[in-house]
Design a protein around this motif. Structure first.
Motif, PDB file in Angstrom:
ATOM      1  N   TYR A   1     -58.780 -53.491 -52.162  1.00 34.97           N
ATOM      2  CA  TYR A   1     -58.450 -52.921 -50.855  1.00 34.97           C
ATOM      3  C   TYR A   1     -58.899 -53.915 -49.792  1.00 34.97           C
ATOM      4  N   ALA A   2     -58.200 -53.955 -48.658  1.00 35.20           N
ATOM      5  CA  ALA A   2     -58.574 -54.911 -47.619  1.00 35.20           C
ATOM      6  C   ALA A   2     -58.120 -54.439 -46.242  1.00 35.20           C
ATOM      7  N   THR A   3     -58.727 -55.030 -45.219  1.00 34.65           N
ATOM      8  CA  THR A   3     -58.312 -54.837 -43.837  1.00 34.65           C
ATOM      9  C   THR A   3     -58.638 -56.099 -43.057  1.00 34.65           C
TER      10      THR A   3
ATOM     11  N   GLU B   1     -59.928 -45.677 -48.667  1.00 37.22           N
ATOM     12  CA  GLU B   1     -58.807 -45.059 -47.975  1.00 37.22           C
ATOM     13  C   GLU B   1     -59.250 -44.382 -46.685  1.00 37.22           C
ATOM     14  N   ARG B   2     -60.447 -43.796 -46.681  1.00 35.02           N
ATOM     15  CA  ARG B   2     -60.965 -43.211 -45.441  1.00 35.02           C
ATOM     16  C   ARG B   2     -61.243 -44.278 -44.389  1.00 35.02           C
ATOM     17  N   LEU B   3     -61.577 -45.470 -44.838  1.00 30.76           N
ATOM     18  CA  LEU B   3     -61.824 -46.575 -43.912  1.00 30.76           C
ATOM     19  C   LEU B   3     -60.534 -47.195 -43.396  1.00 30.76           C
ATOM     20  N   GLY B   4     -59.416 -46.744 -43.905  1.00 29.47           N
ATOM     21  CA  GLY B   4     -58.138 -47.287 -43.457  1.00 29.47           C
ATOM     22  C   GLY B   4     -57.770 -48.600 -44.111  1.00 29.47           C
ATOM     23  N   MET B   5     -58.434 -48.952 -45.210  1.00 29.77           N
ATOM     24  CA  MET B   5     -58.109 -50.185 -45.919  1.00 29.77           C
ATOM     25  C   MET B   5     -56.846 -49.965 -46.750  1.00 29.77           C
ATOM     26  N   ARG B   6     -56.042 -51.008 -46.887  1.00 32.69           N
ATOM     27  CA  ARG B   6     -54.820 -50.877 -47.668  1.00 32.69           C
ATOM     28  C   ARG B   6     -55.051 -51.405 -49.086  1.00 32.69           C
ATOM     29  N   ARG B   7     -54.399 -50.802 -50.054  1.00 33.14           N
ATOM     30  CA  ARG B   7     -54.491 -51.288 -51.431  1.00 33.14           C
ATOM     31  C   ARG B   7     -53.551 -52.472 -51.576  1.00 33.14           C
ATOM     32  N   GLU B   8     -54.135 -53.635 -51.885  1.00 31.06           N
ATOM     33  CA  GLU B   8     -53.350 -54.863 -51.956  1.00 31.06           C
ATOM     34  C   GLU B   8     -53.025 -55.293 -53.381  1.00 31.06           C
ATOM     35  N   ALA B   9     -53.819 -54.864 -54.343  1.00 32.41           N
ATOM     36  CA  ALA B   9     -53.598 -55.342 -55.702  1.00 32.41           C
ATOM     37  C   ALA B   9     -54.145 -54.353 -56.728  1.00 32.41           C
ATOM     38  N   HIS B  10     -53.556 -54.405 -57.899  1.00 31.09           N
ATOM     39  CA  HIS B  10     -54.052 -53.677 -59.069  1.00 31.09           C
ATOM     40  C   HIS B  10     -54.090 -54.675 -60.218  1.00 31.09           C
TER      41      HIS B  10
END
Length: 205
Positions: free
Chosen positions: A175-177, A149-158
């Motif tokens: 998480y991905a970007t 989250e600090r890297l600005g990656m978005r949570r795409e899946a659980h």
């Protein structure tokens, strides 16, 4: 063989190739149950760490699915390896790469994983032509969730009960970007700089 432009200096850290001399440091954290429990595998033995270092020192290709590059992380004013960042080529065709990190718990709580992962992600986009960078992590690994989250990656899946950790069914987050997001996002705000050859502590791996 492929080699990143290492060593690289961040504000507090040096990112460099692993060398055979790093065996004691590598085994010091890879042998810890607290480290292995979020990796869905047992702690590594000293012999396993030695074999890993031999492979890394021989150089690594970055061409086929499954190829990986591993970066040693040291404090700027020391030589001890405090952790590592791993880049794995998940899809050569689609330019997808997975990033992961493992750090000695004694150096936790200082933001080192975020700082080192940010620098390595920048190298992945700039030098490896990665299109999408992602991380998979145990949902109970709250420290790594914070790093993403600090890297600005978005949570795409659980993924629910996606892996078996001993007797425990474990969930995973993804998480991905994307490269274009990384170039314009806040995560790129911490610069990295190549180090002079005289400060390199070992041969490239």
């Amino acid at each position: 063989m492929f080699r990143l432009s290492l060593p690289v200096a961040t504000e507090r850290l040096t990112l460099r190739p692993f060398t055979p001399d790093d065996l004691d440091d590598l085994h010091a954290y890879q042998s810890l149950p607290d480290v292995a429990r979020h990796l869905f595998r047992p702690p590594l033995t000293r012999d396993q760490c030695a074999r890993s270092l031999t492979r890394r020192a021989a150089g690594t290709a970055w061409a086929e699915d499954g190829d990986d590059l591993v970066v040693a992380v040291c404090e700027t004013d020391g030589t001890t390896v405090v952790g590592e960042i791993v880049l794995k080529l998940a899809s050569a065709r689609a330019r997808q790469a997975e990033i992961g990190w493992v750090f000695h718990p004694a150096y936790g709580g200082r933001g080192y994983a975020t700082e080192a992962a940010r620098a390595t992600a920048s190298l992945a986009f700039a030098e490896l032509n990665v299109h999408r960078l992602f991380a998979r992590l145990d949902v109970l690994n709250t420290g790594s969730v914070r790093v993403c989250e600090r890297l600005g990656m978005r949570r795409e899946a659980h993924f629910v009960e996606n892996d078996l950790d001993g007797e425990r069914w474990a969930d995973e987050y993804v998480y991905a970007t994307l490269a274009r997001e990384w170039k314009t996002g806040p995560a790129r705000s911490s610069p990295v700089s190549p180090m002079e050859h005289g400060r390199d502590r070992g041969p490239e791996a």
